[in-house]
Design an enzyme around this catalytic site. Sequence first.
Site, short mmCIF file in Angstrom:
data_model
loop_
_atom_site.label_atom_id
_atom_site.label_comp_id
_atom_site.label_asym_id
_atom_site.label_seq_id
_atom_site.Cartn_x
_atom_site.Cartn_y
_atom_site.Cartn_z
N LYS A 79 0.84 -1.19 0.00
CA LYS A 79 0.00 0.00 0.00
C LYS A 79 0.88 1.25 0.00
O LYS A 79 1.92 1.27 0.68
CB LYS A 79 -0.91 -0.02 1.23
CG LYS A 79 -1.97 1.08 1.25
CD LYS A 79 -2.87 0.95 2.48
CE LYS A 79 -3.97 1.98 2.50
NZ LYS A 79 -4.84 1.86 3.69
N SER A 154 -9.82 1.92 2.74
CA SER A 154 -8.91 2.64 1.89
C SER A 154 -7.89 1.75 1.15
O SER A 154 -7.33 2.20 0.16
CB SER A 154 -8.14 3.67 2.71
OG SER A 154 -7.31 3.04 3.67
N SER A 178 -10.05 -0.35 6.96
CA SER A 178 -9.43 -0.18 5.64
C SER A 178 -8.72 -1.40 5.08
O SER A 178 -8.34 -1.39 3.91
CB SER A 178 -8.44 0.99 5.67
OG SER A 178 -9.13 2.20 5.59
#
Lengths: 485, 118
Positions: A79, A154, A178
């Site tokens: 990420k 997210s 997330s």
Amino acid sequence: MSLFDHKMRDLHELLQKKEVSVSDLVDESFKRISEVEGKVQAFLTLDEENARNKAKQLDEKLAGGDSTGILFGMPIGIKDNIVTKGVRTTCASKILENFDPIYDATVMQKLHNAETVMIGKLNMDEFAMGGSTETSHYQRTFNPWNLDYVPGGSSGGSAAAVAAGEVPFTLGSDTGGSIRQPAAYCGVVGLKPTYGRVSRFGLVAFASSLDQIGPITRNVEDNAYLLQAISGVDPYDSTSANLPVPNYVEQLTGDVKGLRIAVPKEYLGEGVQASVRNAILEALKVLEKLGATWEEVSLPHSKYGVATYYLLASSEASSNLARFDGIRYGYRAQGAENLIDLYKKTRSEGFGDEVKRRIMLGTFALSSGYYDAYYKKAQQVRTLIKQDFDKVFEKYDVIVGPTAPTPAFKIGAQIDDPLTMYANDLLTIPVNLAGVPGISVPCGFDNGLPIGLQIIGKHFDEATVYRVAHAFEQATDYHKQKPQL
Amino acid sequence: MRNTIAFASIGSFFSEKCGGEIMSRISKEQVKHVADLARLSFSEEEIEKFTTQLDAIIGFAEQLNELDTTNVEPTSHVLDIKNVLREDVAVPGLPREEVLKNAPDHKDGLFRVPSILE
């Protein structure tokens, strides 16, 4: 068939037997990326040259018989809020468009030590603020199961890349859901560890009392291997726990006989879509068949979780994001007249609307005259929410419910309505507030869109969470289904 | 779900007018003050939008007032960790060239900013 249909343990064996090389694994990743990335758009940065060089080095080591670790040679995506030395890290924000980190996050150090191969950096909501990956400054990511739908967020890029078969393993971060919510929307396995299990050093801070890094994978066993590798105390993160890291995989026995499951009635309430509720009830039947028992319980303060979270997380964010000022790194606005003007212009041009909204809310909640009414009040309610969990865990081993109230929603459906967007996190947020671990595993489909089962455990009891998730997975075949791209 | 219903009613609350003015818990002036504290600047149009949205979010957050939290200790984080101490040992820091690498503007080994004094 893709090489990534094999689980990590089998890939490791294939490497040991020299039937597959590390370069083959990396090729597989870039081949799949060239096929589907145009549709999915999971990656912000591909690190192809370094990945191929690393693969060659590792293949030489492999030829010399030096490849003992289970993660050796495994391709992984990261990420884009985890700093990677020499590889652009943007947090999907304009304000970090050219940021080239000068050190590695602790999890990256650990992955380097385990000799994984990083394929690239994954899209996300800007600074991890959002639940659909639509607040990314750079691009949208599309749900591999249906390209009209969001992948969740997210960590939407991290979940979509695994679901699309671009990489078999990724890391995400979870502040209010997330990791788990995008894992649910994309039909993959995502774990948020106990707060303190994994070092946050090098994770660009959003809400420091809630943030945790965790793995997203195709199956529970791979997830456990990855968590094992990234866990542990870290002198650079004083909130990392000084506790031994258990061997999680060893404890995946498939045995849940006598396990006591709590099902909060608030997690199957009226706002939870019927298809999701039914999938969870079916999942409970599976667990019952395996010898577990379940009872309905109450987490009476759950409904206050979203409000508590948005006050606390935004307050912490308003403080953490003060560092983005256009002086030391990142974007700097042109034409500023003085220093204050430079800060304001830089931040106003560099941050997107959702980030600004949360900075504003947090600044307000912490401002003189409002601190007690909003920030402190939310901290007190956090105590009540945590006590709800403590109480249930006196009698039960795990808490089970849906990961999200609905399957994925359509792109664009909620982006202009912050409060509706926040409601998607209703069932994941309390877990962050209490600091306990939670996993999402696939447990069904609704119109071709995956549904996630959430299993929540006691502090530092990821082993039980994994054991239950694994037993469920072995008894079902939802995790074996793949999107047609 | 009760919360979803609450959101919906807050959504419709946006458009409700009261004597021609949108009812609010937070004024445009307050939003401008908070923006100043947060080192953000907004156009008038953006101030309007943020006032409406923040007002709704704060209104939603006020549901916490339903709870009596007298004598409830606030939780700042969940671990039983207090101060973590270590020996104060000097170690090399990051090299200066590296640290300056990402700076938008620097000179003579220092970050450069616009003039601070008038």
